[in-house]
Each structure stands twice: as structure tokens, then as C-alpha cells.
Design a protein around this motif. Structure first.
Motif, mmCIF file in Angstrom:
data_model
loop_
_atom_site.group_PDB
_atom_site.id
_atom_site.type_symbol
_atom_site.label_atom_id
_atom_site.label_comp_id
_atom_site.label_asym_id
_atom_site.label_seq_id
_atom_site.Cartn_x
_atom_site.Cartn_y
_atom_site.Cartn_z
ATOM 1 N N THR A 1 0.807 -1.223 0.000
ATOM 2 C CA THR A 1 0.000 0.000 0.000
ATOM 3 C C THR A 1 0.839 1.272 0.000
ATOM 4 N N TYR A 2 2.148 1.137 0.109
ATOM 5 C CA TYR A 2 3.005 2.302 0.297
ATOM 6 C C TYR A 2 2.890 3.302 -0.854
ATOM 7 N N ARG B 1 -4.980 6.934 8.538
ATOM 8 C CA ARG B 1 -4.909 5.939 7.461
ATOM 9 C C ARG B 1 -3.589 6.058 6.711
ATOM 10 N N ASP B 2 -3.170 7.296 6.421
ATOM 11 C CA ASP B 2 -1.887 7.495 5.759
ATOM 12 C C ASP B 2 -0.741 6.905 6.577
ATOM 13 N N LEU B 3 -0.765 7.145 7.878
ATOM 14 C CA LEU B 3 0.280 6.611 8.738
ATOM 15 C C LEU B 3 0.266 5.082 8.734
ATOM 16 N N ARG B 4 -0.912 4.513 8.756
ATOM 17 C CA ARG B 4 -1.019 3.047 8.789
ATOM 18 C C ARG B 4 -0.561 2.420 7.476
ATOM 19 N N ALA C 1 5.992 2.763 16.719
ATOM 20 C CA ALA C 1 6.663 1.509 17.062
ATOM 21 C C ALA C 1 7.486 1.666 18.334
ATOM 22 N N SER C 2 7.114 2.616 19.172
ATOM 23 C CA SER C 2 7.822 2.805 20.436
ATOM 24 C C SER C 2 7.686 1.560 21.299
ATOM 25 N N ALA C 3 8.784 1.155 21.906
ATOM 26 C CA ALA C 3 8.740 -0.005 22.785
ATOM 27 C C ALA C 3 7.839 0.254 23.987
ATOM 28 N N GLY C 4 7.643 1.527 24.374
ATOM 29 C CA GLY C 4 6.814 1.857 25.515
ATOM 30 C C GLY C 4 5.416 2.315 25.154
#
Length: 307
Positions: free
Chosen positions: A46-47, A249-252, A259-262
Motif C-alpha cells: 500500500t506504500y 490511514r496514511d500513517l497506517r 513503534a515505540s517499545a513503551g
């Protein structure tokens, strides 16, 4: 998308580098790099629908390259994604071998399908008359490149460094694989990216957004990695959306969700999202919702080591 650039530039100091506490970002912010890779792989299909920012930044990087005198013998596109920048290299440097590297195999597969070898073996090796030779493709981590020292003379990296909470190891690798006299040119995202969204996220929800490294810290990191004469500049671009859902939606679809570990792991209720939408609506201008992107550009050179 409506670009409204505000630019600033700053040549980073080339004097003795200061001591840096590792990593460069705050100790409570780390990225889950395995998740980054998985999401990039899932976004491969989708990119292309949502890559307007990357295409515009690549165009502006090309304008900066117009003013730099360099005749590369081999080009490394680090973090190539689906390979959309490769044709521009072929047009600008038609006889120069190109190597495309990405950590996500599905992205690299798209790049290979779109721009990979369509010639015979010896044609690919030597290059057809009047036709650029096909690029090579390599799945690898930017922090541990399987290339020998001095293998390339131009490293190009378009919007990749923001996916590393500490870019210094990757910058050191870029310096290692560059030949003396070679150049790194890159773009990444700065701290004001998505500032409107960050401002409406209450308390712990702020962890749902990435933190981005300041331009001046990146310039200092270039010096620490061994680069000479680093030059940094930045500009603000503003994308506009009909709704908050369109932005998310654009971000997804681009694989750019946090993707932060916290990051918070639980699901948010309808009331939470209703409040978030209402808060963002207060920022609507001329019928559109703004989303600021701080784009940081940099280039630097590898010079002969001093005795």
C-alpha cells in the motif's frame, strides 16, 4: 498536500566532537526495531498510495544535489523502500552502478520487480550501450551493512534515519562503506513532525507518537561518526486532510504507526477517540486539518584521516 516551507540552515561544527551519552534519544524512548521491520513489510503493498511526502522530499533532495559537485563511482540507496528513487539516479548518473538496500524484504522485492534486471547477465554486468545497468538489491540492516570499507562513493538515504532511536551506529556504517572523498546525503524527520496531533494527545497517550531527533544533534552525530563539513538544514511542510481518520490511514498504510517499545498496548474506547477527534477539529483551517512535517536534510563528506 500543501507545502508551506520555512527553511533554516546551520553548518555543524567540525571541531573536536563532544562526548555523547548513548543513545541520542531519551532513555525512556526506544523503538521496537523488529516491529518497524514487520510494519514496513506489511506496508509494501500500500506504500505507493501514500508516498507523496517521500516523493516530494526526494525531489527537494535532488535540487540540493544539483549544487554539489560529485561524480560518484557507485551509489548506495540506503532504506530504498520500493525503489522509487532509483530511476532518478539512472537519469542523473547513467553509467554509475546502483545498490538498493532495505531492511524489509517485501519492500525490496517490490523494488526488484520494478527496477531489477531485465537484461542478460553480461549486459547487466557491463551495461548495455546507452542503457543504465540494472541496480543490485540487498536486504540488510543499516547498522551492520555487509559491504567492504570504501565500497561506494555516494550514500543516499531518504526518510530512513527516523526509524532508528539512535542513528549513530548507522551513520558510522555509512562512513565506513564510503570511499575517501565520498558523500552522504540524507533526509529525516525533526521534532515538530505531527505537532498538532501530539498536542491533542493527553498524558500517557503521548507515547503513541515517535520522538524525533533535533537537526543540531544530528549534525553533531555526523561529526562523531567521522564525517567532515556536515551541513544541515530543515523546512516545515504542511499536509492537509479532510479528517483525522485520513491522517491515521496514511500513517497506517505507509507503515508509519508508532513503534515505540513503551507505547500503550491496550485498545482505546469510543469516548477516547471522540475526544481526540474533537480536539483536533479545533485546528481545522479553511476546511482542512493540518499535519506539520519537519523535514531535516543533511550532507557530509568522508575525508582522509588525519595523522
Amino acid at each position: 498536500r500543501t507545502p508551506t516551507p520555512t527553511t533554516g540552515s546551520s553548518p555543524a561544527s567540525a571541531s573536536s566532537p563532544p562526548e555523547f551519552p548513548p543513545p541520542m534519544t531519551a532513555p525512556d524512548f526506544q523503538l521496537d526495531l523488529r516491529l518497524v521491520r514487520r510494519r514496513a513489510g506489511r506496508a509494501a503493498a500500500t506504500y505507493a498510495e501514500v508516498d507523496a511526502l517521500a516523493r516530494e522530499v526526494a525531489r527537494r533532495m535532488g535540487e540540493r544535489l544539483d549544487y554539489i559537485r560529485i561524480a560518484p563511482s557507485r551509489i548506495l540507496d540506503l532504506g530504498c523502500g520500493p525503489g522509487a528513487d532509483l530511476p532518478a539516479f539512472a537519469a542523473r548518473y547513467p553509467d554509475v552502478p546502483r545498490l538498493a538496500v532495505d531492511v524489509a524484504r517485501p519492500m525490496l522485492a517490490l523494488a526488484r520487480d520494478a527496477h531489477g534486471p531485465q537484461q542478460g547477465f553480461f549486459q547487466r554486468l557491463l551495461g548495455s550501450r546507452g542503457t543504465p545497468s540494472a541496480p543490485g538489491f540487498l536486504c540488510a540492516d543499516a547498522r551492520a551493512l555487509p559491504l567492504k570499507r570504501g565500497a561506494v562513493s555516494l550514500v543516499w538515504s531518504n526518510l530512513m534515519l527516523q526509524w532508528l532511536h539512535d542513528p549513530l551506529p548507522a551513520l558510522k556504517e555509512m562512513h565506513r562503506v564510503l570511499e575517501v572523498g565520498g558523500m552522504l546525503m540524507f533526509s529525516t524527520l525533526g521534532p515538530d513532525t505531527l505537532r498538532e496531533l501530539r498536542s491533542v494527545l493527553p498524558g500517557p497517550d503521548g507515547a503513541r507518537l515517535h520522538r524525533f531527533i533535533d537537526m543540531h544533534d544530528l549534525g553533531d552525530a555526523l561529526v562523531q561518526a567521522g564525517f567532515s563539513d556536515p551541513v544541515m538544514d530543515m523546512e516545515m511542510l504542511t499536509a492537509t486532510y479532510a479528517s483525522l481518520d485520513d491522517l491515521l490511514r496514511d500513517l497506517r498504510l505507509s507503515g508509519s504507526a508508532c513503534a515505540s517499545a513503551g507505547r500503550p498496548r491496550g485498545l482505546s474506547g469510543k469516548g477516547h477517540w471522540s475526544g481526540l477527534r474533537a480536539a483536533y477539529e479545533a485546528r481545522r483551517r479553511n476546511g482542512r486539518l493540518p499535519a506539520t512535517v519537519e523535514v531535516v536534510y543533511g550532507h557530509a563528506w568522508k575525508v582522509a584521516p588525519k595523522v
